[in-house]
Design a protein around this motif. Structure first.
Motif, mmCIF file in Angstrom:
data_model
loop_
_atom_site.group_PDB
_atom_site.id
_atom_site.type_symbol
_atom_site.label_atom_id
_atom_site.label_comp_id
_atom_site.label_asym_id
_atom_site.label_seq_id
_atom_site.Cartn_x
_atom_site.Cartn_y
_atom_site.Cartn_z
ATOM 1 N N TYR A 241 1.022 -1.179 -0.115
ATOM 2 C CA TYR A 241 -0.149 0.112 0.040
ATOM 3 C C TYR A 241 0.771 1.255 0.014
ATOM 4 N N ILE A 243 1.823 4.437 -0.028
ATOM 5 C CA ILE A 243 1.371 6.036 0.207
ATOM 6 C C ILE A 243 2.273 6.750 1.228
ATOM 7 N N HIS A 244 2.790 7.615 0.888
ATOM 8 C CA HIS A 244 3.592 8.848 1.709
ATOM 9 C C HIS A 244 4.849 8.131 2.021
ATOM 10 N N ASP A 246 6.642 8.910 4.680
ATOM 11 C CA ASP A 246 7.301 9.351 5.773
ATOM 12 C C ASP A 246 7.104 8.203 6.980
ATOM 13 N N ALA A 247 6.761 6.979 6.397
ATOM 14 C CA ALA A 247 6.881 5.582 7.308
ATOM 15 C C ALA A 247 7.730 4.525 6.652
ATOM 16 N N ARG A 263 10.099 -2.578 3.499
ATOM 17 C CA ARG A 263 10.203 -1.643 2.359
ATOM 18 C C ARG A 263 11.385 -1.325 2.057
ATOM 19 N N SER A 297 -3.444 3.803 8.646
ATOM 20 C CA SER A 297 -1.807 3.783 8.600
ATOM 21 C C SER A 297 -1.402 2.459 9.111
ATOM 22 N N SER A 298 -0.369 1.964 8.923
ATOM 23 C CA SER A 298 0.203 0.863 9.273
ATOM 24 C C SER A 298 0.896 1.064 10.698
ATOM 25 N N TRP A 300 4.227 1.055 11.255
ATOM 26 C CA TRP A 300 5.271 1.763 10.931
ATOM 27 C C TRP A 300 5.123 3.043 11.017
ATOM 28 N N LEU A 301 3.840 3.791 11.529
ATOM 29 C CA LEU A 301 4.088 5.034 12.168
ATOM 30 C C LEU A 301 5.224 5.223 13.139
ATOM 31 N N ASN A 304 7.494 7.403 12.160
ATOM 32 C CA ASN A 304 7.247 8.623 11.711
ATOM 33 C C ASN A 304 7.339 9.918 12.385
ATOM 34 N N CYS A 350 3.712 13.654 9.934
ATOM 35 C CA CYS A 350 2.226 13.715 9.203
ATOM 36 C C CYS A 350 1.204 14.758 9.727
HETATM 37 N N1 NVA Z 1 1.464 4.251 3.982
HETATM 38 C C1 NVA Z 1 2.229 4.588 4.952
HETATM 39 C C2 NVA Z 1 1.585 5.830 5.805
HETATM 40 C C3 NVA Z 1 2.549 6.643 6.618
HETATM 41 C C4 NVA Z 1 2.260 7.861 6.715
HETATM 42 C C5 NVA Z 1 1.898 3.460 6.283
HETATM 43 O O1 NVA Z 1 0.793 3.408 6.762
HETATM 44 O O2 NVA Z 1 2.617 2.962 6.583
#
Ligand code: NVA
Length: 366
Positions: A241, A243-244, A246-247, A263, A297-298, A300-301, A304, A350
């Motif tokens: 997924y 997206i963004h 920063d995680a 990742r 989000s996952s 993995w925040l 972040n 975020c």
């Molecule tokens: N796709 C990311 C969003 C991080 C801000 C995640 O949830 O890992």
């Protein structure tokens, strides 16, 4: 008149930032781009409507506390003006039942030097989210004669902007990963679309994640808009997924980046960092097995984080492994509780947008 807006990266000393608000947030209904982005096993699938008041209050309490911590560390903080998102979003090209939030400014505002650009998001429900920041942008415009107030070309977001039947609930994780590896995403290439949180700023270089929220045409737009900067398209095939950024790929100071071990940046794309003696370190594992309730989000925040300067970083209070790793990497860690705000659009990075960091445009990859 003073210079208000200046920021070229995510690690020079932070002096002024915007922190989002959770008020009036809505879980948006399904639309062409969103179902692809909600994990199959997410409790949020098929759900929509205003977020429960109690959760909004808890998120706001943590956001307000975060503001106090930032102010205590010498950062001036501004806040957006919430809008009523529980209403129809309609343009000549599309219509959807509601907006979303003004919690994660990082998705909407991209600061490059003395310019803040409002992004070209691919979610229809986010089409008017920039309005929450317009009072602040106007204030900066009136008080900083060098501030460049910019709106990226608005995407039309007609049905042509999305691949239809791209998503099927039966799709396996392996297939999703295959699509990521093949750079096959739900958005088409009819117009540039990008979320500001897909852009990692490093002075003269922009590393932009090609994924579910940012397409190739956006990279081309950045190249033409910033002919003096170098634009690098990056992708992370391990992320089903994407997206963004920063995680996934988070710089802590010049020369040091933490990378989500699930990742990894592909070998080919690592070369520019290795050639310039940058270290890419695997991020520590998250402290939680699951994200909090009603969160997109996952886990993995955990990575972040918000870097305040080359030696100081704010990490979510319960993310003990990440904090420990930061400490070992020579950073002073400021813990801040933030899990109650995660559901509103992400973590500590975020939830902010840069207004002013000291420093200027450096060339880290000569
Ligand atoms: N796709 C990311 C969003 C991080 C801000 C995640 O949830 O890992």
């Amino acid at each position: 008149m003073p210079k208000i807006v200046n920021s070229w990266n995510d690690f020079d000393p932070l002096k002024h930032a915007i922190v989002g608000r959770a008020d009036m947030s809505v879980i948006p209904p399904e639309e062409p781009a969103t179902s692809e982005k909600v994990p199959v096993d997410s409790e949020m699938r098929g759900m929509w409507g205003p977020r429960p008041t109690e959760t909004v209050e808890k998120a706001n309490a943590q956001l307000d506390n975060y503001v106090k911590v930032l102010e205590k560390h010498g950062v001036k903080v501004d806040r957006p003006t919430p809008l009523q998102w529980n209403q129809e979003i309609k343009t000549p090209d599309f219509r959807t039942e509601s907006g979303m939030t003004q919690m994660p400014p990082r998705d909407i505002l991209l600061t490059i030097g003395n310019e803040i650009i409002a992004s070209a998001n691919s979610f229809r429900c986010r089409y008017f989210e920039y309005l929450a920041y317009w009072p602040l942008m106007n204030e900066y415009f009136e008080n900083d004669p060098e501030f460049k107030w910019t709106q990226a070309p608005r995407p039309r977001l007609t049905d042509k902007s999305y691949k239809h039947n791209y998503y099927d609930e039966k799709i396996s994780l392996e297939e999703r990963l295959e699509r990521t590896a093949n750079k096959d995403f739900v958005t088409t290439e009819v117009e540039p679309m990008w979320d500001a949180a897909d852009v990692m700023r490093m002075g003269k270089d922009l590393f932009i994640q090609h994924g579910l929220t940012t397409n190739r045409k956006a990279m081309e737009w950045f190249k033409r808009y910033y002919p003096d900067l170098r634009v690098h398209s990056v992708n992370f095939p391990g992320d089903p997924y994407p997206i963004h950024i920063d995680a996934t790929f988070v710089p802590l100071r010049p020369g040091l980046i933490i990378n989500n071990p699930h990742r990894p940046l592909p070998v080919e794309q690592r070369k520019i960092f290795e050639a310039n003696d940058w270290q890419i370190v695997e991020a520590a594992k998250p402290a939680h097995d699951n994200p909090p309730p009603l969160c997109y989000s996952s886990v993995w925040l955990s990575m972040n984080c918000l870097v305040l300067d080359h030696k100081t970083v704010i990490v979510e209070e319960s993310e003990v492994y990440q904090a420990e790793q930061m400490d070992k990497l020579g950073m002073n860690v400021i813990p801040v509780p933030f899990r109650d705000a995660y559901a509103f659009g992400g973590g500590l990075h975020c939830a902010t947008a840069d207004v002013y960091r000291e420093g200027s445009m450096e060339d880290y990859f000569p």
